[in-house]
Write an enzyme that holds these catalytic residues in place. Structure first.
Site, short mmCIF file in Angstrom:
data_model
loop_
_atom_site.label_atom_id
_atom_site.label_comp_id
_atom_site.label_asym_id
_atom_site.label_seq_id
_atom_site.Cartn_x
_atom_site.Cartn_y
_atom_site.Cartn_z
CE LYS A 50 -3.78 -2.56 1.95
NZ LYS A 50 -4.46 -3.08 3.13
CG ASP B 234 -9.98 -0.99 4.08
OD1 ASP B 234 -9.58 -1.23 2.92
OD2 ASP B 234 -9.36 -1.33 5.10
CD GLN C 168 -3.47 -4.80 6.24
OE1 GLN C 168 -3.36 -3.82 5.52
NE2 GLN C 168 -4.01 -5.92 5.82
#
Ligand code: NAD
Length: 278
Positions: free
Chosen positions: A52, A119, A96
Site C-alpha cells: 500500500k 476501505d 490493517q
C-alpha cells in the site's frame, strides 16, 4: 480460447490515471494523505501494508505509517483513530486487519469517520451502497467491476452468480453487480446443488476461500469467470478458488491468480483515497 483478463495491466492503467489526478490536485495546492495503522507484526499484514505504501508513493499520495505493538489495547487504537479523524490533513484512514484478539474489529471499523473510510467497511458506507447512495465501496469487489468494465464485458441483463457472502467480498460484490443491472444470485455454504446454480452464470464471481474448488463442471460454456481467491498450494505456488487449467477452456474470459483480482484491490484503495478529497 478464453481471453485472459490482465489485472496487472488494468490496475496499472488505473494507477496512472490516479497519478495524473493527484498531480492536478497538487497543482491546485491540495494533497491526498492516507494514514495506515498496523497493530502487531503479522508477516502477511506487513507485506500488504508495504504494498500500500509503495502504491501511494507511485501515485503521489502522502502515506503516514502507524506501527503499534501487538499488545496495544483497544482504547489506545481508538484514541489514535479519534486523533486521525480530527486531523484536517488526513483524508483516508486504514486499519490493517486482522487485529489481535484483545481488540474488537467491529468497534474499530465503526470508529473511523465514514468520510475517511477508504476501505469501505463502515456500516454507513455499506448502507449507502445498499441504497444506491454515494460512499466508499469495498476495494476488492469494486476492482472486479473495473476488471469487467475495462475488458468490455457487459453486466446489464446478465445472469451473475457470486459464490461467497462475506461482508468484504461476496455481499458488496452482489450489490455492485445489481447496481450495474445484472441479475444476481448469491451462493454460499448452505446452497443446495451449487453446480446447478453456477451453471446458470454468464458471469461467475468466485470468493469461496477454497483452493481450486471450482472445476469445469461448475461452468457454463462461454461464461466469464472472476477468481477472487488467493492461496498457496502444497508446492507453495499461488492459486485461486478456481481450477484454472480445467476451467479456462470452457470460458470466454477468466482472471489468472496471481495477476487478476489481486492487483485491483490496491488500485481501488488508491482510487478511494483520491475520491476522499474530491
Ligand atoms: P470468507 O471465508 O469470509 O467467505 C467465504 C464464503 O464462501 C462464505 O460466505 C461461505 O458461505 C462460502 N462458502 C464456503 N464454502 C462453500 C461451499 N462449499 N460452497 C459454497 N459456498 C461456500 O472469505 P472472503 O474473505 O470472502 O474471501 C474469499 C477468498 O477471496 C479467499 O480466498 C480470500 O483469500 C480471497 N480474497 C482475496 C482478495 C484479493 O485482494 N484478491 C481480497 C479479499 C479476499
Amino acid at each position: 480460447m478464453a481471453v485472459l483478463i490482465d489485472g496487472k495491466a488494468i490496475s496499472k492503467q488505473i494507477k496512472d490515471e490516479l497519478r495524473d489526478k493527484v498531480a492536478e490536485l497538487k497543482a491546485q495546492g491540495r494533497e491526498v494523505t492516507l494514514a495506515v495503522i498496523q497493530v502487531g507484526n503479522d508477516p502477511a499484514s506487513s507485506v500488504y501494508v508495504g504494498n500500500k505504501k509503495k502504491a501511494c508513493e507511485y501515485i503521489g499520495i502522502r502515506s503516514l505509517a502507524y506501527e503499534m505493538p501487538e499488545e496495544t489495547s483497544e482504547e489506545e487504537l481508538l484514541q489514535l483513530i479519534d486523533e486521525l479523524n480530527g486531523r484536517a490533513d488526513v483524508n483516508g484512514i486504514l486499519v490493517q486487519l486482522p487485529l489481535p484478539g484483545q481488540i474488537d474489529e467491529d468497534k474499530v471499523i465503526r470508529r473511523i469517520d465514514p468520510a475517511k473510510d477508504v476501505d469501505g467497511f463502515h456500516p454507513q458506507s455499506v448502507g449507502a451502497l445498499c441504497i444506491g447512495q454515494p460512499g466508499f465501496v469495498s476495494c476488492t469487489p469494486a476492482g472486479v467491476i473495473q476488471l469487467l468494465k475495462r475488458s468490455g464485458i457487459e453486466i446489464a441483463g446478465k445472469e451473475c452468480v457470486v459464490i461467497g457472502r462475506s461482508n468484504i467480498v461476496g455481499k458488496p460484490m452482489a450489490l455492485l453487480l445489481l447496481r450495474e443491472n445484472g441479475t444476481v444470485t448469491v451462493a454460499h455454504s448452505r446452497t443446495k446443488d451449487l453446480k446447478e446454480v453456477t451453471k446458470r452464470a454468464d458471469i461467475l464471481i468466485v470468493a469461496v476461500g477454497k483452493p481450486r474448488m471450482i472445476t469445469a463442471e461448475y461452468i457454463k460454456e462461454g461464461a466469464v469467470v472472476i477468481d477472487v481467491g488467493i492461496h498457496r498450494d502444497e508446492n507453495n505456488k499461488l492459486c485461486g478458488d478456481v481450477d484454472f487449467e480445467t476451467v479456462m477452456p470452457r470460458c470466454s474470459a477468466i482472471t489468472p491468480v496471481p495477476g487478476g483480482v489481486g492487483p485491483m484491490t490496491i488500485a481501488m484503495l488508491m482510487n478511494n483515497c483520491v475520491e476522499s478529497v474530491l
